[in-house]
Motif scaffolding. Sequence first.
Motif, PDB file in Angstrom:
ATOM      1  N   TYR A   1      68.974  41.610   6.650  1.00  0.00           N
ATOM      2  CA  TYR A   1      68.685  40.933   5.385  1.00  0.00           C
ATOM      3  C   TYR A   1      69.026  41.796   4.174  1.00  0.00           C
ATOM      4  N   GLY A   2      68.987  43.104   4.336  1.00  0.00           N
ATOM      5  CA  GLY A   2      69.411  43.972   3.240  1.00  0.00           C
ATOM      6  C   GLY A   2      70.882  43.770   2.922  1.00  0.00           C
ATOM      7  N   ARG A   3      71.684  43.713   3.957  1.00  0.00           N
ATOM      8  CA  ARG A   3      73.116  43.493   3.760  1.00  0.00           C
ATOM      9  C   ARG A   3      73.371  42.079   3.245  1.00  0.00           C
ATOM     10  N   LEU A   4      72.574  41.116   3.688  1.00  0.00           N
ATOM     11  CA  LEU A   4      72.716  39.754   3.173  1.00  0.00           C
ATOM     12  C   LEU A   4      72.531  39.736   1.665  1.00  0.00           C
ATOM     13  N   GLU A   5      71.520  40.443   1.175  1.00  0.00           N
ATOM     14  CA  GLU A   5      71.273  40.471  -0.269  1.00  0.00           C
ATOM     15  C   GLU A   5      72.431  41.122  -1.009  1.00  0.00           C
ATOM     16  N   VAL A   6      72.925  42.232  -0.476  1.00  0.00           N
ATOM     17  CA  VAL A   6      74.062  42.907  -1.112  1.00  0.00           C
ATOM     18  C   VAL A   6      75.261  41.973  -1.195  1.00  0.00           C
ATOM     19  N   ASN A   7      75.562  41.278  -0.096  1.00  0.00           N
ATOM     20  CA  ASN A   7      76.733  40.400  -0.083  1.00  0.00           C
ATOM     21  C   ASN A   7      76.561  39.204  -1.007  1.00  0.00           C
ATOM     22  N   ILE A   8      75.379  38.607  -1.018  1.00  0.00           N
ATOM     23  CA  ILE A   8      75.156  37.470  -1.910  1.00  0.00           C
ATOM     24  C   ILE A   8      75.358  37.896  -3.361  1.00  0.00           C
ATOM     25  N   GLU A   9      74.830  39.062  -3.727  1.00  0.00           N
ATOM     26  CA  GLU A   9      75.007  39.541  -5.101  1.00  0.00           C
ATOM     27  C   GLU A   9      76.485  39.751  -5.414  1.00  0.00           C
ATOM     28  N   ARG A  10      77.234  40.272  -4.467  1.00  0.00           N
ATOM     29  CA  ARG A  10      78.667  40.485  -4.683  1.00  0.00           C
ATOM     30  C   ARG A  10      79.408  39.152  -4.807  1.00  0.00           C
ATOM     31  N   TYR A  11      79.033  38.193  -3.983  1.00  0.00           N
ATOM     32  CA  TYR A  11      79.688  36.886  -4.065  1.00  0.00           C
ATOM     33  C   TYR A  11      79.356  36.185  -5.379  1.00  0.00           C
ATOM     34  N   LEU A  12      78.128  36.311  -5.823  1.00  0.00           N
ATOM     35  CA  LEU A  12      77.763  35.748  -7.127  1.00  0.00           C
ATOM     36  C   LEU A  12      78.592  36.400  -8.235  1.00  0.00           C
ATOM     37  N   ALA A  13      78.745  37.708  -8.160  1.00  0.00           N
ATOM     38  CA  ALA A  13      79.547  38.417  -9.164  1.00  0.00           C
ATOM     39  C   ALA A  13      81.008  37.991  -9.114  1.00  0.00           C
ATOM     40  N   ALA A  14      81.465  37.552  -7.944  1.00  0.00           N
ATOM     41  CA  ALA A  14      82.852  37.095  -7.792  1.00  0.00           C
ATOM     42  C   ALA A  14      83.049  35.662  -8.244  1.00  0.00           C
TER      43      ALA A  14
ATOM     44  N   GLU B   1      65.065  32.050  13.516  1.00  0.00           N
ATOM     45  CA  GLU B   1      65.992  32.897  12.755  1.00  0.00           C
ATOM     46  C   GLU B   1      66.744  32.086  11.711  1.00  0.00           C
ATOM     47  N   SER B   2      67.215  30.915  12.098  1.00  0.00           N
ATOM     48  CA  SER B   2      67.955  30.078  11.160  1.00  0.00           C
ATOM     49  C   SER B   2      67.079  29.686   9.978  1.00  0.00           C
ATOM     50  N   GLU B   3      65.841  29.316  10.259  1.00  0.00           N
ATOM     51  CA  GLU B   3      64.927  28.926   9.182  1.00  0.00           C
ATOM     52  C   GLU B   3      64.618  30.098   8.262  1.00  0.00           C
ATOM     53  N   GLU B   4      64.434  31.283   8.845  1.00  0.00           N
ATOM     54  CA  GLU B   4      64.147  32.467   8.029  1.00  0.00           C
ATOM     55  C   GLU B   4      65.373  32.872   7.209  1.00  0.00           C
ATOM     56  N   LEU B   5      66.550  32.718   7.794  1.00  0.00           N
ATOM     57  CA  LEU B   5      67.779  33.016   7.072  1.00  0.00           C
ATOM     58  C   LEU B   5      67.904  32.133   5.837  1.00  0.00           C
ATOM     59  N   VAL B   6      67.622  30.855   5.994  1.00  0.00           N
ATOM     60  CA  VAL B   6      67.701  29.931   4.859  1.00  0.00           C
ATOM     61  C   VAL B   6      66.639  30.286   3.824  1.00  0.00           C
ATOM     62  N   ARG B   7      65.439  30.579   4.279  1.00  0.00           N
ATOM     63  CA  ARG B   7      64.351  30.902   3.353  1.00  0.00           C
ATOM     64  C   ARG B   7      64.682  32.150   2.538  1.00  0.00           C
ATOM     65  N   ARG B   8      65.113  33.208   3.221  1.00  0.00           N
ATOM     66  CA  ARG B   8      65.407  34.455   2.509  1.00  0.00           C
ATOM     67  C   ARG B   8      66.662  34.323   1.658  1.00  0.00           C
ATOM     68  N   GLY B   9      67.668  33.634   2.183  1.00  0.00           N
ATOM     69  CA  GLY B   9      68.891  33.464   1.410  1.00  0.00           C
ATOM     70  C   GLY B   9      68.644  32.711   0.118  1.00  0.00           C
ATOM     71  N   ALA B  10      67.867  31.625   0.202  1.00  0.00           N
ATOM     72  CA  ALA B  10      67.553  30.851  -0.992  1.00  0.00           C
ATOM     73  C   ALA B  10      66.746  31.675  -1.984  1.00  0.00           C
ATOM     74  N   LYS B  11      65.875  32.530  -1.464  1.00  0.00           N
ATOM     75  CA  LYS B  11      65.074  33.378  -2.355  1.00  0.00           C
ATOM     76  C   LYS B  11      65.960  34.392  -3.073  1.00  0.00           C
ATOM     77  N   ILE B  12      66.949  34.936  -2.369  1.00  0.00           N
ATOM     78  CA  ILE B  12      67.867  35.885  -2.999  1.00  0.00           C
ATOM     79  C   ILE B  12      68.693  35.186  -4.073  1.00  0.00           C
ATOM     80  N   VAL B  13      69.209  34.017  -3.741  1.00  0.00           N
ATOM     81  CA  VAL B  13      70.016  33.258  -4.703  1.00  0.00           C
ATOM     82  C   VAL B  13      69.190  32.929  -5.942  1.00  0.00           C
ATOM     83  N   ASN B  14      67.955  32.500  -5.738  1.00  0.00           N
ATOM     84  CA  ASN B  14      66.986  32.310  -6.819  1.00  0.00           C
ATOM     85  C   ASN B  14      67.526  31.422  -7.939  1.00  0.00           C
TER      86      ASN B  14
END
Length: 295
Positions: free
Chosen positions: A25-38, A59-72
């Motif tokens: 999930y740490g790497r997920l956050e880094v990548n989402i931030e980079r994609y947003l910047a792109a 896992e799929s449900e947690e991935l969606v929950r955390r991903g949506a929280k990062i996207v915010n």
Amino acid sequence: MTNFPFPGLNLAITTPFDDAGRIDYGRLEVNIERYLAAGVRSFLLSSGTGMHVYLSKAESEELVRRGAKIVNGRAKVIAQTSALLVEDVVERTARARDAGAEGIMVLPPFFEGPTDDEGIVDFYAEVAKSGLPVIGYNVPQAVGVAITPELLDKLNAIPGFSAVKDSSGDLGKQAALIRTGRFVMNGADPLVPYALYAGCDGLIWGGANFAPRTSVALVEAASQRKWDEVRDLWKILEPAMGLIWEGDYVQSVYAAADMVGYGAGVPRKPLRALAAEKLPALRHCLDTLTEREAI
């Protein structure tokens, strides 16, 4: 049509894994931030490229929950909630909705599921009761069910059915879907500029994981009908987008993303890292692209 909720580029984001095969999930956050910047403004979490079928339900449900929280709220969030049992799809969809997803993508019933139109319509009607826009997923070569123009018309009679993502890889058949006047999203990487020219309403694009800036630029140029610019950008993208579609798709996307700087580890078993002998050809296809995508 102007009221489509998921126009343009929707990134089918890779799911990062650590060396032990756990979601990173740490790497997920880094990548989402980079994609947003792109410039990415919509994400599909637990996508096929993100190895949905090799994630547990939790896992799929947690991935969606955390991903949506990062996207915010900074981009749209779509979740794949496909499952064998319709009850599981409904439950996954409710969890995705509660986590902040704004739409879902769902495969038709697969593995000896119904192949008649009525059975497929009944399935999607049950899923659509969740209240989230539903994107049907047309990948007949993997599922054994094809969403035809006639079936798409029937599906669009369901309140809440929004669009079909076509990953058949057949531009002629995709054009037939587009001619229905219904919302159609391209999901075949080598067809991107041709599908946009044919009038598709959006893209769910796995290859954009390793080319977000260039992919965003191409979609923006197409939205402005700058077809010469689209063609120039596609010349940069096409070698890699064509190569990954020839086989080992998920492994190739993970490897290419790592080469460009959007690493997500290696795919989870039973898939393995892209074979070493295939890396030089992929790296060669990325030469010009890597310079343009420099983070």
